[in-house]
Design a protein around this motif. Structure first.
Motif, PDB file in Angstrom:
ATOM      1  N   THR A   2      59.331  60.169   1.211  1.00 54.22           N
ATOM      2  CA  THR A   2      57.875  60.191   1.038  1.00 54.22           C
ATOM      3  C   THR A   2      57.145  60.011   2.359  1.00 54.22           C
ATOM      4  OG1 THR A   2      57.917  57.814   0.563  1.00 54.22           O
ATOM      5  CG2 THR A   2      57.952  59.330  -1.321  1.00 54.22           C
ATOM      6  N   GLU A   3      57.862  59.531   3.404  1.00 55.75           N
ATOM      7  CA  GLU A   3      57.252  59.339   4.715  1.00 55.75           C
ATOM      8  C   GLU A   3      57.767  60.360   5.725  1.00 55.75           C
ATOM      9  OE1 GLU A   3      58.043  55.266   5.676  1.00 55.75           O
ATOM     10  OE2 GLU A   3      56.959  54.509   3.919  1.00 55.75           O
ATOM     11  N   TYR A  43      64.282  55.373   6.914  1.00 58.81           N
ATOM     12  CA  TYR A  43      63.898  56.711   6.446  1.00 58.81           C
ATOM     13  C   TYR A  43      63.558  56.710   4.965  1.00 58.81           C
ATOM     14  CZ  TYR A  43      63.918  61.592   5.140  1.00 58.81           C
ATOM     15  OH  TYR A  43      63.548  62.814   4.626  1.00 58.81           O
ATOM     16  N   LYS A  44      62.407  57.324   4.644  1.00 59.44           N
ATOM     17  CA  LYS A  44      62.010  57.552   3.256  1.00 59.44           C
ATOM     18  C   LYS A  44      61.484  58.980   3.155  1.00 59.44           C
ATOM     19  CE  LYS A  44      60.638  52.757   2.353  1.00 59.44           C
ATOM     20  NZ  LYS A  44      59.509  51.855   1.958  1.00 59.44           N
TER      21      LYS A  44
END
Length: 259
Positions: free
Chosen positions: A158-159, A155-156
């Protein structure tokens, strides 16, 4: 059910792109992700990358890679798998149709076969692969790039597509049920067959492989859209150049010559 009936799984992943747009995005995402994952001694090693012509499917592209993944396996799998092993990936790309096969360096009875078709719809084609229903049972799994849970390690923010908005396309954020009213929209259909013919481990390993495949599809397709502003202005020639550069940089991590 007759034992002669083959069990297959079909994943359907909708994207806020056209099939032609995704052609560039797919190549860019695979190249960038492979490079990011290729730490010393692990990751993706590119052996071959070349044009290929099929008598029925026409001009395409063939690639062969080694995926070094030992440390990413669960503990129960590491207990019986050699410390040094790899998965071989052979991919034939005749966009918008591709075939990818995976085999293991020390398990001759293990294989994964994936057929992919890309269409400009929202996953409504119920027999895109023209499967003979008398011979195969197909389980359909819809992968939602905006709402499905992403493995914590991947998990990011920004994504996170519920937050992400593309500056170049004006698309996003993607809210629940976005594909019902979003235009453009396309679907990546993937028909997957996993085989692991080892008594006592077959069911457990096949279930694990399908979970890995689903996670990879979810993360990869999320990234393809989250990185859209990086690749959207690129031509097919541009992205092939980028692919070649990433291939060289990736292989340097393994001390390999360019394929």
């Amino acid at each position: 059910m007759s034992k002669d009936v083959m069990l297959l799984k079909e994943y359907r992943i909708c994207m806020p792109l056209t099939v032609e747009e995704y052609r560039v995005g797919q190549l860019y995402t695979i190249s960038k992700h492979s490079h990011q994952e290729s730490d010393t001694g692990e990751g993706v090693e590119v052996l071959r990358s070349e044009t290929h012509c099929d008598p029925k499917l026409g001009q395409g592209h063939f690639s062969e890679k080694r995926l070094h993944l030992a440390s990413k396996l669960p503990s129960w799998a590491r207990s019986f798998i050699p410390r040094i092993f790899y998965i071989t990936e052979k991919a034939r790309n005749y966009y918008p149709y591709t075939v990818t096969e995976y085999t293991c360096s020390f398990l001759p009875k293990f294989s994964v076969h994936i057929e992919t078709k890309y269409e400009d719809n929202c996953g409504t084609n119920d027999n895109v692969f023209r499967v003979e229903k008398e011979k195969c049972k197909v389980e359909v799994d819809y992968v939602d790039i905006s709402s499905d849970d992403v493995p914590e390690r991947h998990y990011k923010m920004t994504e996170d597509l519920k937050r992400f908005s593309s500056m170049k396309t004006g698309r996003g954020p993607l809210q629940t049920g976005w594909w019902k009213k979003s235009r453009p929209v396309m679907c990546s259909y993937k028909l997957v067959r996993v085989q692991f013919e080892v008594f006592g481990l077959q069911s457990r390993v096949e279930q694990y492989i399908h979970k890995v495949i689903r996670d990879v599809l979810l993360v990869g397709h999320r990234q393809a859209f989250a990185w859209v502003d990086e690749w959207y202005s690129m031509s097919l020639e541009d992205v092939r150049t980028f692919e070649s550069q990433m291939q060289t940089a990736t292989n340097q991590k393994f001390g390999c010559q360019e394929a």
